[in-house]
Design a protein around this motif. Structure first.
Motif, PDB file in Angstrom:
ATOM      1  N   GLY A 250       0.658  -1.261   0.022  1.00 24.30           N
ATOM      2  CA  GLY A 250       0.067   0.063  -0.028  1.00 24.30           C
ATOM      3  C   GLY A 250       0.916   1.189   0.011  1.00 24.30           C
ATOM      4  O   GLY A 250       0.104   2.394   0.059  1.00 24.30           O
ATOM      5  N   ALA A 251       2.092   1.025  -0.089  1.00 26.63           N
ATOM      6  CA  ALA A 251       2.785   2.324  -0.125  1.00 26.63           C
ATOM      7  C   ALA A 251       2.763   3.176  -1.524  1.00 26.63           C
ATOM      8  O   ALA A 251       2.279   2.559  -2.501  1.00 26.63           O
ATOM      9  CB  ALA A 251       4.585   2.110  -0.002  1.00 26.63           C
ATOM     10  N   SER A 267       3.617   6.682   2.550  1.00 26.31           N
ATOM     11  CA  SER A 267       2.283   6.086   2.668  1.00 26.31           C
ATOM     12  C   SER A 267       1.263   7.038   3.188  1.00 26.31           C
ATOM     13  O   SER A 267       1.431   8.072   3.627  1.00 26.31           O
ATOM     14  CB  SER A 267       2.201   4.942   3.576  1.00 26.31           C
ATOM     15  OG  SER A 267       3.046   3.830   3.183  1.00 26.31           O
ATOM     16  N   LYS A 268      -0.114   6.940   2.609  1.00 27.36           N
ATOM     17  CA  LYS A 268      -1.349   7.747   2.974  1.00 27.36           C
ATOM     18  C   LYS A 268      -1.732   7.029   4.377  1.00 27.36           C
ATOM     19  O   LYS A 268      -2.475   6.057   4.333  1.00 27.36           O
ATOM     20  CB  LYS A 268      -2.163   7.850   2.070  1.00 27.36           C
ATOM     21  CG  LYS A 268      -3.416   8.894   2.545  1.00 27.36           C
ATOM     22  CD  LYS A 268      -4.370   8.888   1.341  1.00 27.36           C
ATOM     23  CE  LYS A 268      -5.633   9.880   1.744  1.00 27.36           C
ATOM     24  NZ  LYS A 268      -6.486  10.170   0.925  1.00 27.36           N
ATOM     25  N   GLU A 271      -1.783   3.699   9.380  1.00 28.05           N
ATOM     26  CA  GLU A 271      -1.967   2.088   9.245  1.00 28.05           C
ATOM     27  C   GLU A 271      -1.441   1.703   7.759  1.00 28.05           C
ATOM     28  O   GLU A 271      -0.889   0.657   8.124  1.00 28.05           O
ATOM     29  CB  GLU A 271      -3.649   1.874   9.101  1.00 28.05           C
ATOM     30  CG  GLU A 271      -4.214   2.094  10.184  1.00 28.05           C
ATOM     31  CD  GLU A 271      -3.733   1.313  11.470  1.00 28.05           C
ATOM     32  OE1 GLU A 271      -3.671   0.048  11.238  1.00 28.05           O
ATOM     33  OE2 GLU A 271      -3.510   1.833  12.593  1.00 28.05           O
ATOM     34  N   ASN A 272      -1.403   2.362   6.921  1.00 31.02           N
ATOM     35  CA  ASN A 272      -0.722   1.925   5.690  1.00 31.02           C
ATOM     36  C   ASN A 272       0.738   1.681   6.081  1.00 31.02           C
ATOM     37  O   ASN A 272       1.443   0.930   5.397  1.00 31.02           O
ATOM     38  CB  ASN A 272      -1.013   2.644   4.492  1.00 31.02           C
ATOM     39  CG  ASN A 272      -2.424   2.679   3.801  1.00 31.02           C
ATOM     40  OD1 ASN A 272      -2.698   1.497   3.901  1.00 31.02           O
ATOM     41  ND2 ASN A 272      -2.960   3.554   3.043  1.00 31.02           N
ATOM     42  N   LYS A 275       1.491  -1.331   7.728  1.00 33.56           N
ATOM     43  CA  LYS A 275       1.505  -2.226   6.536  1.00 33.56           C
ATOM     44  C   LYS A 275       2.744  -2.410   6.010  1.00 33.56           C
ATOM     45  O   LYS A 275       3.272  -3.584   5.647  1.00 33.56           O
ATOM     46  CB  LYS A 275       0.297  -2.249   5.745  1.00 33.56           C
ATOM     47  CG  LYS A 275      -0.980  -2.471   6.693  1.00 33.56           C
ATOM     48  CD  LYS A 275      -2.229  -2.491   5.588  1.00 33.56           C
ATOM     49  CE  LYS A 275      -3.555  -2.267   6.248  1.00 33.56           C
ATOM     50  NZ  LYS A 275      -4.791  -2.299   5.333  1.00 33.56           N
ATOM     51  N   VAL A 276       2.930  -1.467   5.603  1.00 36.79           N
ATOM     52  CA  VAL A 276       4.471  -1.137   4.702  1.00 36.79           C
ATOM     53  C   VAL A 276       5.454  -1.772   5.732  1.00 36.79           C
ATOM     54  O   VAL A 276       6.499  -2.379   5.386  1.00 36.79           O
ATOM     55  CB  VAL A 276       4.616  -0.022   4.205  1.00 36.79           C
ATOM     56  CG1 VAL A 276       6.118   0.073   3.748  1.00 36.79           C
ATOM     57  CG2 VAL A 276       3.804   0.576   3.208  1.00 36.79           C
TER      58      VAL A 276
END
Length: 310
Positions: A250-251, A267-268, A271-272, A275-276
């Motif tokens: 999701g980056a 990332s936006k 949370e993203n 995940k990255v």
């Protein structure tokens, strides 16, 4: 004020498409420094913890940067510096810049702010010159100004502060290997093709427009380096896998932080970014090289005061 304790942020330079001209400040990782006035002229570095670095003033980036400030000041005294070095040298997240920028920023505060941020960058660049043989500003500028900065020109020096979208986060993995900036510069080509230049200029313009418009998709489309990354990435184990998996997680985009070996992703949303970070961890664990991972909001302030003593 007679003594000040400060936080000096780590920084990401180049930010893919902005080699030597673009940088950003991090909020979750950095050095701490104590700087105090003395009646004795000159600069003494009295303590360094965390890393084995020289205490000799002219061999330490904070000392060299501070001497550059003193040379332009009418202050008759001097300064003592203590450094809690939490950014490892050769990490690619502005270790030398934090020491250089932190020292001159703190001295300026203690003297009543006689120098502008632009002048502080010029002083701090002398520390960068000691560290890498090149007086570049893409790390020290965001450390001092905060947020994103653009070095529009080096001669004369012209620094532009850029806006930071509210939901933008950085994730950085630092493999525990050292890549010296001076060494990584030696492998770069001295000429580029017109085609590659046009691609790079377009991405740099797109990234800056994305920052102004808080256009996260445009930021992601612009985070591409056609000139430096293809050469420097060979020095970083599993770089291609880290980057590919960060994008899958999701980056918005990913690239080399400074001269490496650290790899960053933007990332936006937090949370993203988390995940990255997990994707980076899962990619690197099987390799057998120790690493640190940092998740950070963009630091809009730069150097921060922790404590003051009168």
């Amino acid at each position: 004020m007679e003594e000040i304790k400060i936080f000096c942020p780590a920084t990401i330079a180049n930010v893919s498409c902005g080699f030597d001209v673009l940088g950003l400040a991090l909020d979750s990782v950095g050095d701490e420094m104590i700087v105090r006035k003395t009646t004795e002229k000159g600069i003494r570095i009295t303590k360094i913890i965390g890393q084995d670095l020289p205490l000799e003033t002219e061999k330490n980036v904070s000392g060299v940067a501070g001497l550059a400030l003193l040379a332009k000041s009418d202050y008759e005294g001097g300064f003592e510096i203590e450094i809690d070095k939490r950014i490892k040298p050769g990490s690619g997240i502005g270790s030398s810049a934090a020491s250089s920028a932190g020292a001159v920023w703190a001295m300026n505060e203690l003297l009543g702010k006689p120098f502008s941020n632009l002048e502080l960058v010029q002083f701090a660049m002398q520390g960068e010159k000691l560290a890498s043989d090149v007086a570049h500003a893409d790390n020290v500028a965001p450390a001092i100004y905060g947020g994103f900065t653009l070095v529009r020109s080096y001669d004369p020096l012209d620094i532009i502060s850029l806006p930071t979208p509210a939901e933008l986060y950085a994730t950085v993995i630092h493999p525990q290997i050292e890549v010296k900036t001076s060494d990584s510069r030696k492998i770069l080509k001295t000429t580029i093709s017109l085609e590659k230049g046009i691609q790079q200029w377009g991405n740099l313009g797109g990234l800056i427009a994305g920052l102004f418009q808080s256009d996260y998709d445009l930021i992601g489309r612009s985070l591409h380096d056609h000139i430096v990354e293809p050469i420097r990435s060979i020095l970083i184990p599993a770089f291609d896998d880290i980057k590919a998996n960060a994008l899958k997680a999701g980056a918005l985009g990913s690239g080399i932080s400074g001269s490496g070996p650290s790899i960053f992703a933007l990332s936006k949303g937090e949370e993203n970014a988390k995940k990255v970070a997990q994707s980076m961890k899962e990619t690197y664990q099987p390799i057998g090289i120790d690493f640190d991972i940092h998740i950070s909001k963009i630091n809009a302030q730069g150097v921060k005061i922790i404590d003051i003593k009168d």
